[in-house]
Design a protein around this motif. Structure first.
Motif, short mmCIF file in Angstrom:
data_model
loop_
_atom_site.label_atom_id
_atom_site.label_comp_id
_atom_site.label_asym_id
_atom_site.label_seq_id
_atom_site.Cartn_x
_atom_site.Cartn_y
_atom_site.Cartn_z
N GLY A 37 4.70 3.18 -15.69
CA GLY A 37 4.74 1.91 -16.01
C GLY A 37 5.38 0.85 -15.08
O GLY A 37 4.81 -0.74 -14.99
N MET A 38 6.80 1.12 -15.34
CA MET A 38 7.45 0.14 -14.63
C MET A 38 7.72 0.01 -13.56
O MET A 38 7.07 -1.56 -13.08
CB MET A 38 8.74 0.61 -15.10
CG MET A 38 9.87 1.20 -16.50
SD MET A 38 11.11 1.52 -16.23
CE MET A 38 12.01 0.65 -15.79
N MET A 39 6.74 0.78 -12.47
CA MET A 39 6.49 0.82 -11.13
C MET A 39 5.73 0.03 -10.22
O MET A 39 5.26 -0.07 -9.69
CB MET A 39 6.38 2.56 -10.43
CG MET A 39 8.07 2.64 -10.22
SD MET A 39 7.84 4.50 -9.76
CE MET A 39 8.14 4.58 -8.60
N VAL A 40 4.18 0.73 -11.54
CA VAL A 40 2.70 -0.21 -11.67
C VAL A 40 3.06 -1.88 -11.85
O VAL A 40 1.95 -1.86 -11.09
CB VAL A 40 1.71 1.13 -11.76
CG1 VAL A 40 1.51 2.17 -11.26
CG2 VAL A 40 1.62 0.22 -13.06
N MET A 41 3.74 -1.95 -12.38
CA MET A 41 4.09 -3.34 -12.95
C MET A 41 3.82 -4.26 -11.84
O MET A 41 3.12 -5.37 -12.28
CB MET A 41 5.15 -3.84 -13.55
CG MET A 41 5.37 -5.39 -14.25
SD MET A 41 6.15 -6.14 -13.15
CE MET A 41 7.59 -5.35 -12.69
N ALA A 76 -1.37 -3.69 -17.70
CA ALA A 76 -2.05 -2.10 -17.10
C ALA A 76 -0.27 -1.18 -17.47
O ALA A 76 -0.74 -0.75 -18.20
CB ALA A 76 -2.56 -1.76 -16.18
N ALA A 77 0.08 -2.19 -17.31
CA ALA A 77 2.15 -1.75 -17.40
C ALA A 77 2.30 -1.92 -18.67
O ALA A 77 3.24 -0.94 -19.20
CB ALA A 77 2.98 -2.29 -16.00
N ARG A 78 1.56 -3.23 -18.60
CA ARG A 78 2.43 -3.45 -20.68
C ARG A 78 1.57 -2.92 -21.53
O ARG A 78 2.29 -2.22 -22.09
CB ARG A 78 1.96 -5.02 -20.98
CG ARG A 78 2.96 -5.81 -21.55
CD ARG A 78 1.81 -7.42 -21.57
NE ARG A 78 3.11 -8.02 -20.54
CZ ARG A 78 1.47 -8.33 -19.78
NH1 ARG A 78 0.49 -8.68 -19.69
NH2 ARG A 78 2.66 -9.33 -18.34
N GLU A 79 0.20 -1.95 -21.34
CA GLU A 79 0.09 -1.59 -21.89
C GLU A 79 -0.19 0.08 -21.70
O GLU A 79 0.21 0.86 -23.16
CB GLU A 79 -1.66 -1.42 -21.69
CG GLU A 79 -2.46 -0.79 -22.67
CD GLU A 79 -3.00 -0.83 -23.79
OE1 GLU A 79 -3.04 0.58 -25.14
OE2 GLU A 79 -2.54 -1.66 -24.55
N SER A 84 0.94 -1.04 -0.16
CA SER A 84 -0.42 0.19 0.11
C SER A 84 0.85 1.43 0.03
O SER A 84 0.30 2.36 -0.89
CB SER A 84 -0.96 0.10 1.26
OG SER A 84 -1.74 0.83 1.26
N ARG A 85 1.87 0.90 0.76
CA ARG A 85 3.16 2.73 0.89
C ARG A 85 3.71 2.42 -0.72
O ARG A 85 4.13 3.50 -0.76
CB ARG A 85 3.76 2.02 1.53
CG ARG A 85 3.15 2.40 3.24
CD ARG A 85 3.26 3.64 3.43
NE ARG A 85 2.27 4.00 5.25
CZ ARG A 85 3.17 4.29 5.73
NH1 ARG A 85 4.51 4.33 5.74
NH2 ARG A 85 2.69 4.87 7.12
N ALA A 86 4.32 1.77 -1.14
CA ALA A 86 4.89 1.42 -2.39
C ALA A 86 4.06 2.58 -3.26
O ALA A 86 3.90 2.98 -4.45
CB ALA A 86 5.09 0.21 -2.78
N LEU A 87 3.29 1.21 -3.59
CA LEU A 87 1.78 1.98 -4.67
C LEU A 87 0.99 4.12 -3.89
O LEU A 87 0.93 4.25 -4.63
CB LEU A 87 0.10 1.09 -4.98
CG LEU A 87 0.44 -0.03 -5.58
CD1 LEU A 87 -0.89 -0.88 -5.45
CD2 LEU A 87 0.85 0.39 -7.00
N GLU A 88 1.68 3.92 -3.14
CA GLU A 88 1.20 5.46 -2.56
C GLU A 88 2.29 6.55 -2.99
O GLU A 88 1.97 7.69 -2.91
CB GLU A 88 0.91 5.63 -1.27
CG GLU A 88 0.73 6.80 -0.36
CD GLU A 88 0.99 6.94 0.71
OE1 GLU A 88 0.78 7.76 1.43
OE2 GLU A 88 0.37 5.96 1.52
N ALA A 89 3.56 6.02 -2.67
CA ALA A 89 4.94 7.01 -3.92
C ALA A 89 4.57 6.58 -4.73
O ALA A 89 5.31 7.69 -5.24
CB ALA A 89 6.01 6.11 -3.10
#
Length: 664
Positions: free
Chosen positions: A467-471, A477-480, A418-423
């Motif tokens: 794109g790299m960080m949401v992978m 979605a990252a691929r797209e 959760s913290r990673a995605l928040e960042a």
């Protein structure tokens, strides 16, 4: 830090198809594995199915089929679901695999050779649902019946001659193991397990004679090995068995970095019985155990016997996307704490975080930048040099990118998705602000193409990093996203925190990554899902839910005058401390900084937010609400949150603001 990473889920019992709880655990493990692969670590991600035991034996008998045929059918459902959800496990193990059966037999023989197995008569209680033995301290007594506190069903009396494991020998060694930093996380779970061990360990029955569906005890076909000794060994058998962990360099390195990701109802098996089995067998313990909380549905623990708690991940993935659900469970819940699921919160994240923030950033950038795709690689103003000062907007953007990459990396390393995605989202939102402030559409209209290219180049670079960080959370979605900006080669990599600039790419046709779902369609989907999973309404102050009760209708809006609204003293308040209120599951005690004073507030948000996640946050606070005494503590005011039946999201500020600032 080691360059090896091994993450395991529990192997899931095949008495039911995948549900929201199994999806959550597997998604967390998958995201962690994807992150570590992106960092170049030697990664092993294990999941699978637990197929032996009395429960499976009885279910298959009732259905009139063999236990193996029943297991094969459920396993096919798991594999199909995990494929749809893009789980990237390196091994799907089954306890019916021959390799696993051989490893279990080897574990038994090693433990027996150490003198830790003996035969004796067993007379005690057993829960078929848990496939676990129960003591008088473990059970609830209601109406004269002794019930399993997890399944709320009567335990069975078992009398038979079994083999026992000398668990009592290992109390001191287990307590010493718990002192190893990070072996059990979170810390509260470590304390819980340590107290259990300190209270005294009894030897453990590790075989059954009345159950036939299992792995036979070596040299005694009348006994089958206790299902938990069988199941736990999967973590070792997936690496080739006990001998390979001791002799094979790769297996040994991976095992030394293994973390078992589990829910709290099986903590004792993983933190007490399993390390003791390993010690007896002469094997080192894993790196650690990370225990996450429950995902409840409208306040109720997910249960096969409660239709109201059934949330089908496949249904949601078909209507929205697997990535939407993956993102939701990773972002919404703090790993380690309990969390409550609602369809309304799911749609809120889809519309706000995914559609408005990330999707909008990609769509409007690609739309404007595509005609300039080939000239964005190194846009420099006349006379530009690397020593030239950056504009304020550029400096803020690049600093934000660096901080976001570092913070996200640390959070993934610390098991805080959760913290990673928040960042990551702090960077995405900063890029949207950057676009708004620099207004490239105006520069295009004015013909200022050099400035335009520089701004678009910067924004494309942020999108590439996004794109790299949401992978780890959203692989499809990252691929797209990377495809639309012509950077497919960056999929599966992790960006450097240092700003290197846009490396170039042929931008494709802009296409919404997260299409908007109209409110009417949202209501239709929720209605369809609830028809198949009857709702349970939980009042905010209720101690138990009423199965089958319909949600209470929202009251119509009541108009207030501006004078009435101005009576509310709304302020920004910074959380200085957050603590659980003893003997409650929902309440937190918050200490708030109002600039010139501190206040105490009791808030019913413990099901959604862990105390550690709140410290340092700035929340919206009603300062002039009449104080109320709650659980013996005077609560001075109220913090605000968006909610339906349960808390969806606290009202928090998206940038630093001085505590005590009045909100108008």
């Amino acid at each position: 830090m080691s360059d090896h990473f091994y993450i395991s889920t529990p192997i899931y019992y095949v008495n039911a198809a995948p549900h929201l709880g199994t999806f959550y655990t597997t998604t967390v493990a998958d995201a962690l594995a994807r992150y570590h692969r992106a960092q170049g670590h030697h990664t092993f991600f294990l999941t699978g199915t637990d197929e032996h035991g009395q429960k499976i034996e009885r279910i298959s008998q009732e259905m009139g089929i063999s236990p193996q045929a029943y297991c094969d059918d459920i396993v096919a459902k798991f594999k199909k679901t995990w494929e749809r959800m893009e789980m990237s496990h390196d091994r799907f193990i089954r306890t019916t695999d021959e390799e696993h059966r051989a490893a279990v037999a080897s574990m038994w023989e090693r433990i027996a050779a150490n003198g830790d197995i003996y035969q004796a008569d067993y007379d005690g209680m057993y829960c078929v649902g848990c496939e676990g033995w129960k003591t008088e301290e473990d059970v609830l007594v209601e109406g004269g019946d002794k019930l399993c506190p997890i399944h709320r069903k009567p335990v069975e009396r078992v009398r038979e001659q079994n083999y026992f494991f000398r668990l009592s020998r290992y109390a001191d060694r287990l307590l010493a193991l718990y002192d190893r930093p990070g072996f059990i996380r979170p810390e509260t779970r470590k304390n819980e397990v340590a107290e259990f061990v300190k209270s005294g360990l009894r030897d453990l029955s590790i075989s059954r004679t009345s159950v036939k569906w299992g792995i036979p005890v070596p040299g005694d076909s009348q006994n089958v090995i206790y299902v938990w000794l069988d199941a736990l060994t999967n973590y070792v058998s997936a690496l080739g068995g006990p001998e390979k962990i001791l002799t094979d360099l790769r297996s040994k390195a991976l095992w030394g970095q293994c973390t078992h990701l589990i829910a709290k109802d099986i903590l004792r098996f993983h933190a007490v019985y399993w390390p003791a089995f390993l010690m007896s067998a002469g094997l080192p313990p894993p790196k650690g155990v990370f225990c996450h909380g429950y995902i409840t549905v409208r306040g109720q623990k997910i249960s096969k016997s409660m239709p109201a708690t059934r949330v089908d991940p496949n249904q949601i993935a078909a209507a929205l996307s697997a990535d939407t659900l993956r993102y939701f469970v990773l972002r919404e819940y703090s790993l380690g704490a309990d969390g409550d699921f609602s369809y309304e919160a799911l749609f809120q994240r889809h519309e706000s975080d995914l559609g408005n923030d990330l999707g909008n950033l990609v769509n409007r950038t690609v739309s404007i930048a595509r005609p300039f795709s080939e000239s964005l690689e190194a846009p420099h103003k006349p006379g530009y040099s690397a020593d030239d000062p950056l504009s304020e907007e550029d400096l803020i953007l690049r600093t934000g990118v660096r901080d976001a990459v570092l913070a996200a990396s640390k959070a993934w390393e610390d098991f805080q998705p959760s913290r990673a995605l928040e960042a990551t989202w702090s960077m995405i939102r900063a890029a949207n602000v950057y676009l708004d402030r620099t207004a490239p559409w105006k520069l295009k209209k004015a013909g200022k193409l050099t400035d335009l290219r520089e701004i678009l180049s910067n924004t494309c670079e942020v999108i590439r990093r996004a794109g790299m960080m949401v992978m780890p959370a959203m692989p499809a979605a990252a691929r797209e996203i990377l495809r639309q900006i012509g950077r497919e080669q960056d999929f599966g990599k992790w960006p450097s925190p240092e700003w290197t600039g846009w490396p170039g790419g042929k931008l494709g046709e802009p296409k919404p990554v997260f299409p908007r779902i109209e409110p009417e369609r949202q209501r239709e989907l929720i209605s369809n899902w609830l028809d198949q999973t009857p709702p349970v309404h939980v009042h905010a102050d209720a101690s138990a839910a009423t199965p089958g009760a319909k949600p209470v209708a929202e009251a119509p809006y009541t108009e207030v005058s501006i004078e009435e609204f101005q009576k509310l003293d709304l302020r920004a308040a910074k959380v200085l401390a957050a603590d659980a209120v003893p003997k409650t599951e929902k309440l937190l005690k918050l200490t708030l900084d109002l600039g010139n004073e501190t206040r105490t507030v009791i808030s019913g948000i413990a099901g959604t937010y862990a105390p550690a996640d709140l410290v340092g946050r700035t929340v919206l606070y009603i300062a002039n609400l009449k104080p109320a005494k709650i659980r013996g503590v005077v609560s001075q005011g109220m913090i605000l949150a968006a909610n339906a039946d349960q808390v969806l999201s606290l009202c928090m500020f998206d940038r630093e603001i001085p505590p005590g600032t009045k909100v108008r």
